[in-house]
Scaffold this motif. Structure first.
Motif, PDB file in Angstrom:
ATOM      1  N   VAL A  50       7.169  -5.642   6.601  1.00  0.00           N
ATOM      2  CA  VAL A  50       7.928  -5.317   7.812  1.00  0.00           C
ATOM      3  C   VAL A  50       8.940  -4.210   7.527  1.00  0.00           C
ATOM      4  O   VAL A  50       9.051  -3.236   8.282  1.00  0.00           O
ATOM      5  CB  VAL A  50       8.639  -6.579   8.365  1.00  0.00           C
ATOM      6  N   ILE A  51       9.688  -4.337   6.443  1.00  0.00           N
ATOM      7  CA  ILE A  51      10.708  -3.322   6.186  1.00  0.00           C
ATOM      8  C   ILE A  51      10.096  -2.005   5.704  1.00  0.00           C
ATOM      9  O   ILE A  51      10.626  -0.928   5.989  1.00  0.00           O
ATOM     10  CB  ILE A  51      11.801  -3.815   5.210  1.00  0.00           C
ATOM     11  N   ALA A  52       8.962  -2.082   4.984  1.00  0.00           N
ATOM     12  CA  ALA A  52       8.303  -0.849   4.558  1.00  0.00           C
ATOM     13  C   ALA A  52       7.798  -0.078   5.772  1.00  0.00           C
ATOM     14  O   ALA A  52       7.934   1.144   5.848  1.00  0.00           O
ATOM     15  CB  ALA A  52       7.160  -1.167   3.600  1.00  0.00           C
ATOM     16  N   SER A  53       7.218  -0.805   6.740  1.00  0.00           N
ATOM     17  CA  SER A  53       6.710  -0.148   7.956  1.00  0.00           C
ATOM     18  C   SER A  53       7.826   0.502   8.750  1.00  0.00           C
ATOM     19  O   SER A  53       7.636   1.529   9.405  1.00  0.00           O
ATOM     20  CB  SER A  53       5.966  -1.164   8.831  1.00  0.00           C
ATOM     21  N   ALA A  54       9.024  -0.108   8.707  1.00  0.00           N
ATOM     22  CA  ALA A  54      10.159   0.412   9.467  1.00  0.00           C
ATOM     23  C   ALA A  54      10.961   1.450   8.692  1.00  0.00           C
ATOM     24  O   ALA A  54      11.879   2.062   9.238  1.00  0.00           O
ATOM     25  CB  ALA A  54      11.079  -0.741   9.867  1.00  0.00           C
ATOM     26  N   GLY A  55      10.622   1.656   7.403  1.00  0.00           N
ATOM     27  CA  GLY A  55      11.397   2.565   6.576  1.00  0.00           C
ATOM     28  C   GLY A  55      12.774   2.022   6.245  1.00  0.00           C
ATOM     29  O   GLY A  55      13.719   2.788   6.012  1.00  0.00           O
ATOM     30  N   ALA A  56      12.905   0.696   6.206  1.00  0.00           N
ATOM     31  CA  ALA A  56      14.190   0.048   5.963  1.00  0.00           C
ATOM     32  C   ALA A  56      14.390  -0.199   4.465  1.00  0.00           C
ATOM     33  O   ALA A  56      13.490   0.017   3.647  1.00  0.00           O
ATOM     34  CB  ALA A  56      14.275  -1.268   6.731  1.00  0.00           C
ATOM     35  N   THR A  57      15.584  -0.658   4.121  1.00  0.00           N
ATOM     36  CA  THR A  57      15.955  -0.938   2.733  1.00  0.00           C
ATOM     37  C   THR A  57      16.294  -2.414   2.580  1.00  0.00           C
ATOM     38  O   THR A  57      16.979  -2.985   3.423  1.00  0.00           O
ATOM     39  CB  THR A  57      17.181  -0.097   2.320  1.00  0.00           C
ATOM     40  N   PHE A  58      15.811  -3.021   1.497  1.00  0.00           N
ATOM     41  CA  PHE A  58      16.117  -4.416   1.202  1.00  0.00           C
ATOM     42  C   PHE A  58      17.181  -4.496   0.115  1.00  0.00           C
ATOM     43  O   PHE A  58      17.009  -3.950  -0.976  1.00  0.00           O
ATOM     44  CB  PHE A  58      14.852  -5.152   0.756  1.00  0.00           C
ATOM     45  N   VAL A  59      18.284  -5.171   0.412  1.00  0.00           N
ATOM     46  CA  VAL A  59      19.292  -5.507  -0.575  1.00  0.00           C
ATOM     47  C   VAL A  59      19.435  -7.023  -0.575  1.00  0.00           C
ATOM     48  O   VAL A  59      19.545  -7.649   0.478  1.00  0.00           O
ATOM     49  CB  VAL A  59      20.649  -4.846  -0.249  1.00  0.00           C
ATOM     50  N   ASN A  60      19.410  -7.628  -1.756  1.00  0.00           N
ATOM     51  CA  ASN A  60      19.537  -9.079  -1.870  1.00  0.00           C
ATOM     52  C   ASN A  60      21.001  -9.486  -1.755  1.00  0.00           C
ATOM     53  O   ASN A  60      21.810  -9.143  -2.613  1.00  0.00           O
ATOM     54  CB  ASN A  60      18.944  -9.546  -3.204  1.00  0.00           C
ATOM     55  N   ASP A  61      21.342 -10.248  -0.727  1.00  0.00           N
ATOM     56  CA  ASP A  61      22.725 -10.658  -0.502  1.00  0.00           C
ATOM     57  C   ASP A  61      23.160 -11.756  -1.464  1.00  0.00           C
ATOM     58  O   ASP A  61      24.228 -11.685  -2.063  1.00  0.00           O
ATOM     59  CB  ASP A  61      22.899 -11.157   0.931  1.00  0.00           C
ATOM     60  N   HIS A  62      22.365 -12.802  -1.602  1.00  0.00           N
ATOM     61  CA  HIS A  62      22.732 -13.875  -2.525  1.00  0.00           C
ATOM     62  C   HIS A  62      21.510 -14.666  -2.954  1.00  0.00           C
ATOM     63  O   HIS A  62      20.459 -14.612  -2.322  1.00  0.00           O
ATOM     64  CB  HIS A  62      23.784 -14.813  -1.915  1.00  0.00           C
ATOM     65  N   ILE A  63      21.692 -15.402  -4.050  1.00  0.00           N
ATOM     66  CA  ILE A  63      20.666 -16.277  -4.611  1.00  0.00           C
ATOM     67  C   ILE A  63      21.249 -17.683  -4.644  1.00  0.00           C
ATOM     68  O   ILE A  63      22.410 -17.869  -5.023  1.00  0.00           O
ATOM     69  CB  ILE A  63      20.282 -15.854  -6.042  1.00  0.00           C
ATOM     70  N   ALA A  64      20.449 -18.671  -4.252  1.00  0.00           N
ATOM     71  CA  ALA A  64      20.933 -20.056  -4.226  1.00  0.00           C
ATOM     72  C   ALA A  64      20.224 -20.900  -5.279  1.00  0.00           C
ATOM     73  O   ALA A  64      19.013 -20.764  -5.497  1.00  0.00           O
ATOM     74  CB  ALA A  64      20.712 -20.665  -2.844  1.00  0.00           C
ATOM     75  N   PHE A  65      21.009 -21.753  -5.930  1.00  0.00           N
ATOM     76  CA  PHE A  65      20.491 -22.704  -6.908  1.00  0.00           C
ATOM     77  C   PHE A  65      21.005 -24.096  -6.548  1.00  0.00           C
ATOM     78  O   PHE A  65      22.113 -24.244  -6.024  1.00  0.00           O
ATOM     79  CB  PHE A  65      20.972 -22.362  -8.321  1.00  0.00           C
ATOM     80  N   ARG A  66      20.206 -25.120  -6.858  1.00  0.00           N
ATOM     81  CA  ARG A  66      20.587 -26.510  -6.608  1.00  0.00           C
ATOM     82  C   ARG A  66      20.629 -27.278  -7.920  1.00  0.00           C
ATOM     83  O   ARG A  66      19.820 -27.026  -8.821  1.00  0.00           O
ATOM     84  CB  ARG A  66      19.595 -27.176  -5.663  1.00  0.00           C
ATOM     85  N   THR A  67      21.545 -28.244  -8.009  1.00  0.00           N
ATOM     86  CA  THR A  67      21.663 -29.068  -9.211  1.00  0.00           C
ATOM     87  C   THR A  67      22.043 -30.498  -8.815  1.00  0.00           C
ATOM     88  O   THR A  67      22.458 -30.755  -7.684  1.00  0.00           O
ATOM     89  CB  THR A  67      22.738 -28.529 -10.186  1.00  0.00           C
ATOM     90  N   LEU A  68      21.931 -31.402  -9.775  1.00  0.00           N
ATOM     91  CA  LEU A  68      22.366 -32.787  -9.599  1.00  0.00           C
ATOM     92  C   LEU A  68      23.546 -33.035 -10.530  1.00  0.00           C
ATOM     93  O   LEU A  68      23.449 -32.783 -11.738  1.00  0.00           O
ATOM     94  CB  LEU A  68      21.237 -33.764  -9.942  1.00  0.00           C
ATOM     95  N   ALA A  69      24.651 -33.525 -10.002  1.00  0.00           N
ATOM     96  CA  ALA A  69      25.820 -33.830 -10.833  1.00  0.00           C
ATOM     97  C   ALA A  69      25.701 -35.260 -11.344  1.00  0.00           C
ATOM     98  O   ALA A  69      25.688 -36.210 -10.561  1.00  0.00           O
ATOM     99  CB  ALA A  69      27.105 -33.648 -10.034  1.00  0.00           C
ATOM    100  N   ALA A  70      25.578 -35.405 -12.633  1.00  0.00           N
ATOM    101  CA  ALA A  70      25.517 -36.725 -13.263  1.00  0.00           C
ATOM    102  C   ALA A  70      26.396 -36.684 -14.513  1.00  0.00           C
ATOM    103  O   ALA A  70      26.883 -35.630 -14.909  1.00  0.00           O
ATOM    104  CB  ALA A  70      24.081 -37.085 -13.619  1.00  0.00           C
ATOM    105  N   GLN A  71      26.589 -37.822 -15.135  1.00  0.00           N
ATOM    106  CA  GLN A  71      27.519 -37.905 -16.256  1.00  0.00           C
ATOM    107  C   GLN A  71      26.845 -38.038 -17.612  1.00  0.00           C
ATOM    108  O   GLN A  71      27.458 -37.776 -18.639  1.00  0.00           O
ATOM    109  CB  GLN A  71      28.477 -39.086 -16.044  1.00  0.00           C
ATOM    110  N   ARG A  72      25.584 -38.457 -17.641  1.00  0.00           N
ATOM    111  CA  ARG A  72      24.937 -38.697 -18.923  1.00  0.00           C
ATOM    112  C   ARG A  72      23.462 -38.350 -18.796  1.00  0.00           C
ATOM    113  O   ARG A  72      22.702 -39.106 -18.207  1.00  0.00           O
ATOM    114  CB  ARG A  72      25.088 -40.167 -19.310  1.00  0.00           C
TER     115      ARG A  72
END
Length: 321
Positions: A50-72
Motif C-alpha cells: 500500500v505505501i509503495a504504491s502511494a510513494g509513502a514512507t514507513f517509519v516504525n513508531d514503537h515496538i511492543a513486548f510482553r512479559t510475566l512478572a514472577a518471583q522465582r
C-alpha cells in the motif's frame, strides 16, 4: 521501500542514521526481529504494498513486548528492558492497567529516530491460584537471565577497543527474543490460563517475541495516506482485516488502530509429547501522533507518550476466541 519483485525489503531501521556501534547493533537487532515478525504477519506485507504504491514512507513508531512478572525465577519487564537499557534506552513513562493486572513502561532512545519501546508485564500474584501455579512452573524453568558481563559488553560497544565477540553477542541477544525462555507449556495449561488472562496465555506460548511493530502515520508524507482513517481504509481495501474502531478522537494527541492478529502454530506439550497448536500471534499497529504544548518551553511538539485507555483496547487484539 520499492524493491524488485519477490525481494525482501530492507528492514525499516536501516534508514536510521546510526552514528555509533551501539546504535548500529540496535538497528541490526530491530531489523532481525522485524524479519521474523514480517514473515509471520502477512498484513505487514500488504501494508508495504500500500505505501509503495502511494510513494509513502514507513517509519516504525514503537515496538511492543510482553512479559510475566514472577518471583522465582524473577521475571518481568527487566528481563527485556535491561538489554535495551545497556544499548542506550531510558524509561520515559509508566502505565497501569488495573483491569488487566498489567504494568507497562515505555522507553526512548537519545537518538529520536529509533523506535520507542512499550514493555509490559502481568502481575502474576493477582491471578487466581491455578493460573499462578502454571506461571510459577514456567518461570521455574526460565533460562538464566542475561548476565552482567554480556550487559557490560553491550554497554561498551562504543569503547575504543571491544573485547567481546560482537557476532556471538548479537546471536545470543536475538535468541533471547526468538527462543522460548522455558519449556513448551502444557496445552491444557495454556487453555486454562487463557480463560482468565489471554495476555498470560500469549506469553506462555510466545515468550519474548515481538508483539507488534507500528506504522507512524505522520511519516507517510503523501496526501492519500496522511491520516489514520485513510491508511486504515487503504488496508481494508487491500483485504486486510482491521480493528473496528479507531482509538482517539480526530485532532487528539494520539490515535491508534490495528490490523487483526494472525494465527500461527506454537509449540506445546500434550501428555508428555511435543506437539503444536494454533494460537493468535501478532497484529500491525497504526499510530497517528498529534501535538502538545511543552510545559517548560511553551512550544508545540509531537506527543511521544502513550495513553492507558487506548492501549487497553489494543491488548485485546490478540484475544483467542
Amino acid at each position: 521501500m520499492a524493491n524488485p519483485e519477490n525481494a525482501t525489503p530492507i528492514g525499516p531501521h536501516q534508514a536510521i542514521a546510526a552514528n555509533t556501534n551501539r546504535q548500529r547493533f540496535l538497528a541490526r537487532l530491530f531489523d532481525t526481529l522485524w524479519d521474523r515478525y514480517r514473515e509471520r504477519v502477512s498484513y505487514v506485507r500488504d501494508y508495504e504494498q500500500v505505501i509503495a504504491s502511494a510513494g509513502a514512507t514507513f517509519v516504525n513508531d514503537h515496538i511492543a513486548f510482553r512479559t510475566l512478572a514472577a518471583q522465582r525465577h524473577m521475571t518481568g519487564i527487566a528481563t527485556v528492558s535491561r538489554i535495551f537499557e545497556a544499548l542506550g534506552y531510558r524509561s520515559a513513562g509508566c502505565y497501569n492497567f488495573p483491569d488487566k493486572h498489567l504494568t507497562a513502561i515505555h522507553y526512548q532512545h537519545a537518538n529520536g529516530a529509533f523506535p520507542k519501546l512499550f514493555i509490559s508485564e502481568l502481575r502474576s500474584w493477582e491471578m487466581n491460584t491455578p493460573t499462578r501455579e502454571v506461571i510459577a512452573r514456567c518461570a521455574g524453568q526460565h533460562r538464566d537471565a542475561i548476565c552482567e558481563n554480556e550487559l557490560a559488553d553491550l554497554a561498551s560497544l562504543d569503547a575504543s577497543s571491544i573485547s567481546a565477540d560482537v557476532d556471538k553477542l548479537f546471536d545470543d541477544v536475538v535468541g533471547r527474543f526468538h527462543q522460548l525462555p522455558w519449556l513448551p507449556p502444557d496445552k491444557a495449561d495454556v487453555e486454562k490460563v487463557n480463560e482468565e488472562s489471554q495476555y498470560a496465555a500469549w506469553v506462555l506460548v510466545h515468550g519474548y517475541n515481538v508483539n507488534h511493530f507500528t506504522s507512524l502515520i505522520n511519516s507517510h508524507g503523501v496526501e492519500s495516506l496522511n491520516d489514520i482513517e485513510k491508511t486504515a481504509a487503504a488496508l481494508a481495501d487491500a483485504g486486510v482485516p482491521m480493528k473496528g474502531e479507531i482509538e482517539g478522537e480526530p485532532g487528539s494527541k494520539l490515535r491508534q488502530t490495528a490490523t487483526g492478529a494472525v494465527v500461527i502454530d506454537v509449540d506445546v506439550s500434550l501428555k508428555g509429547e511435543s506437539t503444536t497448536m494454533p494460537w493468535t500471534y501478532a497484529y500491525f499497529e497504526l499510530a497517528e501522533r498529534g501535538e502538545v504544548t511543552d510545559p517548560e518551553s511553551g512550544k508545540q511538539q509531537r506527543f511521544e507518550g502513550f495513553l492507558g485507555p487506548q492501549a487497553t483496547q489494543l491488548f485485546e487484539m490478540t484475544r483467542k476466541s
